[in-house]
Write an enzyme that holds these catalytic residues in place. Structure first.
Site, PDB file in Angstrom:
ATOM      1  N   GLU A   1      30.196  -7.969  45.733  1.00 28.54           N
ATOM      2  CA  GLU A   1      29.786  -8.582  44.542  1.00 28.54           C
ATOM      3  C   GLU A   1      31.122  -9.626  43.607  1.00 28.54           C
ATOM      4  O   GLU A   1      31.890  -8.833  43.977  1.00 28.54           O
ATOM      5  CB  GLU A   1      29.276  -7.548  43.996  1.00 28.54           C
TER       6      GLU A   1
ATOM      7  N   GLU B   1      36.071  -8.232  39.681  1.00 29.96           N
ATOM      8  CA  GLU B   1      35.641  -8.718  38.408  1.00 29.96           C
ATOM      9  C   GLU B   1      37.174  -8.470  38.113  1.00 29.96           C
ATOM     10  O   GLU B   1      37.932  -7.489  37.514  1.00 29.96           O
ATOM     11  CB  GLU B   1      35.336  -7.792  37.767  1.00 29.96           C
TER      12      GLU B   1
ATOM     13  N   ASP C   1      40.455 -11.796  40.453  1.00 31.71           N
ATOM     14  CA  ASP C   1      39.871 -12.973  40.735  1.00 31.71           C
ATOM     15  C   ASP C   1      39.429 -12.957  42.250  1.00 31.71           C
ATOM     16  O   ASP C   1      39.823 -13.019  43.052  1.00 31.71           O
ATOM     17  CB  ASP C   1      40.673 -14.650  41.284  1.00 31.71           C
TER      18      ASP C   1
ATOM     19  N   ASP D   1      29.981 -17.335  35.066  1.00 39.50           N
ATOM     20  CA  ASP D   1      30.016 -17.520  33.729  1.00 39.50           C
ATOM     21  C   ASP D   1      29.612 -19.109  34.013  1.00 39.50           C
ATOM     22  O   ASP D   1      30.282 -19.808  35.375  1.00 39.50           O
ATOM     23  CB  ASP D   1      31.326 -17.382  33.841  1.00 39.50           C
TER      24      ASP D   1
ATOM     25  N   LYS E   1      29.261 -26.791  29.251  1.00 35.94           N
ATOM     26  CA  LYS E   1      29.484 -28.566  29.115  1.00 35.94           C
ATOM     27  C   LYS E   1      30.283 -29.119  30.351  1.00 35.94           C
ATOM     28  O   LYS E   1      30.818 -28.588  30.784  1.00 35.94           O
ATOM     29  CB  LYS E   1      30.250 -28.414  27.664  1.00 35.94           C
TER      30      LYS E   1
ATOM     31  N   ASP F   1      20.412 -18.122  34.859  1.00 35.06           N
ATOM     32  CA  ASP F   1      19.380 -18.472  34.095  1.00 35.06           C
ATOM     33  C   ASP F   1      19.892 -19.827  33.155  1.00 35.06           C
ATOM     34  O   ASP F   1      19.267 -20.727  31.912  1.00 35.06           O
ATOM     35  CB  ASP F   1      18.680 -17.707  32.808  1.00 35.06           C
TER      36      ASP F   1
ATOM     37  N   ARG G   1      22.915  -6.481  33.264  1.00 31.98           N
ATOM     38  CA  ARG G   1      23.202  -6.531  32.026  1.00 31.98           C
ATOM     39  C   ARG G   1      23.825  -7.663  31.155  1.00 31.98           C
ATOM     40  O   ARG G   1      22.820  -7.958  29.986  1.00 31.98           O
ATOM     41  CB  ARG G   1      24.968  -5.919  31.544  1.00 31.98           C
ATOM     42  N   TYR G   2      24.410  -8.765  31.926  1.00 30.81           N
ATOM     43  CA  TYR G   2      23.827 -10.297  31.390  1.00 30.81           C
ATOM     44  C   TYR G   2      22.541 -10.930  31.705  1.00 30.81           C
ATOM     45  O   TYR G   2      21.889 -11.722  30.582  1.00 30.81           O
ATOM     46  CB  TYR G   2      24.810 -10.896  32.223  1.00 30.81           C
TER      47      TYR G   2
HETATM   48  C1  SAM Z   1      28.142 -13.948  32.361  1.00 31.70           C
HETATM   49  S1  SAM Z   1      29.179 -12.499  33.495  1.00 31.70           S
HETATM   50  C2  SAM Z   1      27.530 -11.779  34.601  1.00 31.70           C
HETATM   51  C3  SAM Z   1      28.296 -10.140  34.643  1.00 31.70           C
HETATM   52  C4  SAM Z   1      27.691  -9.973  35.670  1.00 31.70           C
HETATM   53  N1  SAM Z   1      27.393 -10.376  36.850  1.00 31.70           N
HETATM   54  C5  SAM Z   1      25.204  -9.872  34.623  1.00 31.70           C
HETATM   55  O1  SAM Z   1      25.216 -10.651  35.518  1.00 31.70           O
HETATM   56  O2  SAM Z   1      25.706  -9.142  33.818  1.00 31.70           O
HETATM   57  C6  SAM Z   1      30.334 -13.206  34.836  1.00 31.70           C
HETATM   58  C7  SAM Z   1      31.310 -12.838  35.608  1.00 31.70           C
HETATM   59  O3  SAM Z   1      31.574 -12.705  36.445  1.00 31.70           O
HETATM   60  C8  SAM Z   1      33.118 -12.994  36.464  1.00 31.70           C
HETATM   61  N2  SAM Z   1      33.883 -13.791  37.190  1.00 31.70           N
HETATM   62  C9  SAM Z   1      34.140 -15.541  36.243  1.00 31.70           C
HETATM   63  N3  SAM Z   1      35.102 -15.493  37.897  1.00 31.70           N
HETATM   64  C10 SAM Z   1      35.480 -14.672  38.572  1.00 31.70           C
HETATM   65  C11 SAM Z   1      35.974 -15.035  39.855  1.00 31.70           C
HETATM   66  N4  SAM Z   1      36.753 -15.913  40.542  1.00 31.70           N
HETATM   67  N5  SAM Z   1      36.201 -13.526  40.298  1.00 31.70           N
HETATM   68  C12 SAM Z   1      35.240 -12.282  40.037  1.00 31.70           C
HETATM   69  N6  SAM Z   1      34.960 -12.511  39.159  1.00 31.70           N
HETATM   70  C13 SAM Z   1      34.925 -13.372  38.628  1.00 31.70           C
HETATM   71  C14 SAM Z   1      33.705 -13.042  34.079  1.00 31.70           C
HETATM   72  O4  SAM Z   1      34.427 -11.897  34.333  1.00 31.70           O
HETATM   73  C15 SAM Z   1      31.635 -11.849  34.332  1.00 31.70           C
HETATM   74  O5  SAM Z   1      32.388 -11.043  34.233  1.00 31.70           O
END
Ligand code: SAM
Length: 266
Positions: A97, A122, A149, A171, A175, A207, A246-247
């Site tokens: 994940e 994460e 990462d 994320d 933009k 979304d 959660r997101y």
């Molecule tokens: C918008 S949040 C969604 C978190 C979770 N999946 C949810 O749906 O609640 C996106 C997550 O992806 C993580 N993320 C972004 N780039 C990443 C990367 N290169 N490797 C691992 N995680 C990453 C961010 O830190 C963030 O916690």
């Protein structure tokens, strides 16, 4: 910094100061669950040693409860992730994940699929700390974590080692000038395809309409992925066994969630 390093795909890596219990878990539990920092990842070795028994006191400090996990008993167990035709999970399937946020989905899936091996990645430290709380409280034994990462982890996975990869509500970088920061990029997909077994699945949800279209376009440009949708309801409806994240609950995007399932071709 390495000039060839890809652009950062995430925002902040730390928010509020960790509570004592979370800080304790980062020190005591995370080292037992952590993916090694260097070298090719030996999955059998990574999962060979169970983490120390979880439970009261492992992290020390005062208790302050994280949001409760979804009701795992109510979760429909998904069919085997590797092949829709195989309905019994094979021992040891490996599930990644990427960007697990607070870990609610990761831990709920790991509890629901105790024979599968879960790797969560994460960069957000508070998210990792929250996930450790969920792991401790649930007693899940089949989760390993990397704070950082996901691209650094995927690059070190053996060829054809993953059975399933979740990318849930990444994320969005809505933009246009930030699209280059999106996780879904040709180089990323190339490495992911290498690490996935033939028949393995990539499950992506967003979304943001533009990110859904972007993902579809980029993934289908790579001939190693097949989109599994047969009708509109397949991308409008979450897959069986989905646990709300959660997101996802925050509904911050500009469209209803889009659920994309791709299979790594043979
Ligand atoms: C918008 S949040 C969604 C978190 C979770 N999946 C949810 O749906 O609640 C996106 C997550 O992806 C993580 N993320 C972004 N780039 C990443 C990367 N290169 N490797 C691992 N995680 C990453 C961010 O830190 C963030 O916690």
């Amino acid at each position: 910094m390495d000039e060839h390093r890809p652009l950062r795909t995430y925002g902040r890596i730390k928010a509020r100061t960790l509570k004592p219990r979370q800080a304790g878990l980062m020190e005591t539990l995370l080292p037992h669950l952590a993916v090694p920092e260097d070298g090719e990842i030996d999955l059998d070795a990574l999962f060979s040693k169970p983490p120390p028994p979880c439970g009261a006191g492992a992290g020390g400090g005062g208790r302050s409860d994280p949001p409760p996990l979804p009701d795992i008993g109510a979760v429909d167990r998904p069919p085997s992730v590797a092949h829709a035709r195989d309905t019994s999970p094979t021992r040891g399937e490996v599930v990644l994940e990427i960007g697990f946020g607070g870990g609610e989905h990761l831990v709920a899936q790991a509890i629901a699929q105790p024979d599968q091996r879960f790797i969560g990645v994460e960069p957000f430290i508070n998210g990792v700390a929250s996930c450790l709380r969920h792991i401790e409280e649930s007693g899940a034994q089949n989760i390993r974590l990397h704070q950082g990462d996901a691209r650094d982890v995927i690059a070190r996975l053996p060829d054809a080692s993953l059975d399933l990869c979740y990318i849930l509500f990444p994320d969005p970088w809505p933009k246009a000038r930030h699209h280059k920061r999106r996780l879904i990029q040709p180089a990323f997909l190339g490495e992911l395809a290498r690490a996935m077994k033939p028949g393995a699945e990539l499950r992506f949800a967003t979304d943001w309409a533009n990110y859904a279209a972007w993902t579809l376009e980029h993934v289908l440009r790579d001939a190693r992925f097949i989109w599994l949708a047969e009708s509109a309801s397949d991308w409008r409806t979450a897959w069986p066994g989905h646990v709300q994240t959660r997101y996802e609950q925050k509904q911050l995007g500009d469209c209803a969630p889009v659920w994309l399932r791709f299979q790594r071709s043979a």
